[in-house]
Design an enzyme around this catalytic site. Structure first.
Site, PDB file in Angstrom:
ATOM      1  N   LYS A 172      -6.172 -10.043   4.509  1.00  0.00           N
ATOM      2  CA  LYS A 172      -4.881 -10.375   3.877  1.00  0.00           C
ATOM      3  C   LYS A 172      -5.027 -11.697   3.016  1.00  0.00           C
ATOM      4  O   LYS A 172      -5.676 -12.580   3.126  1.00  0.00           O
ATOM      5  CB  LYS A 172      -3.845 -10.576   5.011  1.00  0.00           C
ATOM      6  CG  LYS A 172      -3.742  -9.594   6.066  1.00  0.00           C
ATOM      7  CD  LYS A 172      -3.154  -8.308   5.469  1.00  0.00           C
ATOM      8  CE  LYS A 172      -2.634  -7.232   6.632  1.00  0.00           C
ATOM      9  NZ  LYS A 172      -2.107  -6.128   5.958  1.00  0.00           N
ATOM     10  N   GLU A 226      -4.900  -4.017  -2.535  1.00  0.00           N
ATOM     11  CA  GLU A 226      -3.785  -3.413  -2.066  1.00  0.00           C
ATOM     12  C   GLU A 226      -2.334  -3.819  -2.106  1.00  0.00           C
ATOM     13  O   GLU A 226      -2.385  -5.321  -2.114  1.00  0.00           O
ATOM     14  CB  GLU A 226      -4.089  -3.048  -0.361  1.00  0.00           C
ATOM     15  CG  GLU A 226      -3.183  -2.008   0.195  1.00  0.00           C
ATOM     16  CD  GLU A 226      -3.541  -2.013   1.468  1.00  0.00           C
ATOM     17  OE1 GLU A 226      -2.483  -1.667   2.539  1.00  0.00           O
ATOM     18  OE2 GLU A 226      -4.664  -1.814   1.725  1.00  0.00           O
ATOM     19  N   HIS A 304      -3.587   5.147   6.480  1.00  0.00           N
ATOM     20  CA  HIS A 304      -3.097   3.666   6.861  1.00  0.00           C
ATOM     21  C   HIS A 304      -2.878   3.442   8.465  1.00  0.00           C
ATOM     22  O   HIS A 304      -2.273   4.262   9.084  1.00  0.00           O
ATOM     23  CB  HIS A 304      -1.863   3.303   6.261  1.00  0.00           C
ATOM     24  CG  HIS A 304      -1.297   2.190   6.704  1.00  0.00           C
ATOM     25  ND1 HIS A 304      -0.200   1.902   7.521  1.00  0.00           N
ATOM     26  CD2 HIS A 304      -1.449   0.812   6.177  1.00  0.00           C
ATOM     27  CE1 HIS A 304       0.352   0.653   7.436  1.00  0.00           C
ATOM     28  NE2 HIS A 304      -0.484  -0.151   6.862  1.00  0.00           N
TER      29      HIS A 304
END
Length: 371
Positions: A172, A226, A304
């Site tokens: 992240k 992403e 996902h």
């Protein structure tokens, strides 16, 4: 002469739904735009012909109330093997609530349970019923939360690569943009030069900011970016896609609930790789529709989250590139279900020896998480 109505051979006799809330391992986890301290799993069982099918989604407990009320009335008494008809009826029933969001997640959980039940009635694995395209589904390790320090980040990502043999990992970014390049560089150092490195901003950046950071991420060999900007900002995602280094792909679609939403992403040229979440996009029925769209538009598909319930559907997707092996959901699904297995050589193998999805809830073990 008027023909009599067809008698259902496997009428759905019961539907049960429960919500379970599981605290995170750490006091708080975070990505670029959200913090969380727990995850809620909404679990569904449907019964017909003396057998039980199960399905689930990750959603607010309000999803369970929608299933327990509206969707229960839609499916009870109907044939459990007519999954397409039940899907259409559920979609019609939620019209006034909107077909996205909680409605889509509720339908997803029930659709998965119906496919599990249908496969068990046939004595077949779900993957076989859907049509197996591959028995080994490539995965990527996913976590690297922004709440992690560099040491914790490096340990998690390198563990997937060196210990679990997963040759691609995702972290992240976006909460502290000024620190992101250093964190990404540290991640690359931890996993070595051969593994693929992905980043996920969860929509935290502005377009110009994302393009500038993409140049820096490219120096660390990042190949997947992403949701660099908000997932609904299709023009912004397209702009970033045009501005990133060659070899870096933009992905979007995890918040797609209906087929037109996925088509809009493709039409806007807002992604190189389309994502879909089986627990959001309408279950296995919806996932196969997204896969067909990817085939028609010549774009790869990546699934996902929710790895173990996704696995049978992913195995049937012709456009599939890989499946997300998301840390939080892996932990929960290993705690909650018998029938899970670890990746081998960077892939999860579909169990074609067990009917249905191949998962069984550990009722006694999970009772304490009931919401």
């Amino acid at each position: 002469m008027i023909a009599s109505a067809k008698r259902s051979e496997y009428p759905i006799e019961a539907l049960a739904v429960r919500a379970f809330t599981v605290p995170t391992n750490d006091p708080v986890e975070s990505d670029g735009t959200l913090e969380w301290r727990s995850t809620t799993l909404v679990y569904v069982e449907v019964q017909a012909g003396g057998m039980t099918g199960m399905g689930y989604t990750y959603a607010d407990a309000g999803t369970a109330r929608l299933i327990d009320g509206l969707l229960r009335d839609v499916v009870i008494g109907k044939d459990a093997t007519e999954t397409a008809a039940r899907w259409n009826e559920m979609r019609a029933a939620v019209r006034n609530n909107g077909r996205g969001g909680i409605s889509a997640m509720a339908i997803s959980a029930v659709d998965i349970a119906l496919w599990d039940l249908k496969a068990k009635i046939a004595g077949s694995p779900v993957a076989t019923m859907l049509g197996v395209a591959r028995e080994n589904v490539p995965v990527y390790g996913s976590g690297g939360f922004t709440s992690y320090g560099v040491r914790e980040l490096s340990a998690q990502l390198s563990g997937w690569v060196s210990s679990d043999g997963i040759p691609r990992v995702k972290m992240k970014v976006g909460r502290e943009p000024d620190e992101d390049s250093q964190r990404v560089a540290a991640a690359r150092k931890a996993i070595g030069t051969e593994a693929e490195l992905f980043v996920d901003a969860n929509g935290a950046y502005a377009a110009k900011q994302a393009i500038a950071l993409a140049q820096q991420f490219g120096e660390s060999g990042v190949s997947w970016f992403e949701e660099p900007v908000d997932h609904d900002d299709l023009r912004g995602n397209c702009r970033v896609r045009d501005g990133v280094p060659a070899g870096m792909e933009i992905s979007n679609g995890e918040y797609g609930y209906t087929l037109p939403e996925f088509e809009e992403i493709i039409d806007a040229s807002a992604a190189d790789v389309l994502q879909a979440d089986v627990t959001r996009c309408g279950g296995y029925t919806g996932l196969l529709a997204v896969d067909a769209l990817c085939q028609a538009r010549n774009i790869p598909l990546s699934t996902h989250c929710a790895p173990y319930v996704t696995l049978p559907g992913a195995a049937a997707c012709k456009s599939l590139r890989h499946l997300e092996y998301f840390y939080d959901h892996v932990r929960i699904e290993q705690m909650f279900f018998d029938g899970v297995s670890a990746p081998v050589d960077g892939a999860l193998r579909v169990d074609l020896a067990r009917p249905g999805i191949g998962l069984e809830l550990k009722h006694a073990d999970v009772a304490r998480y009931a919401a």
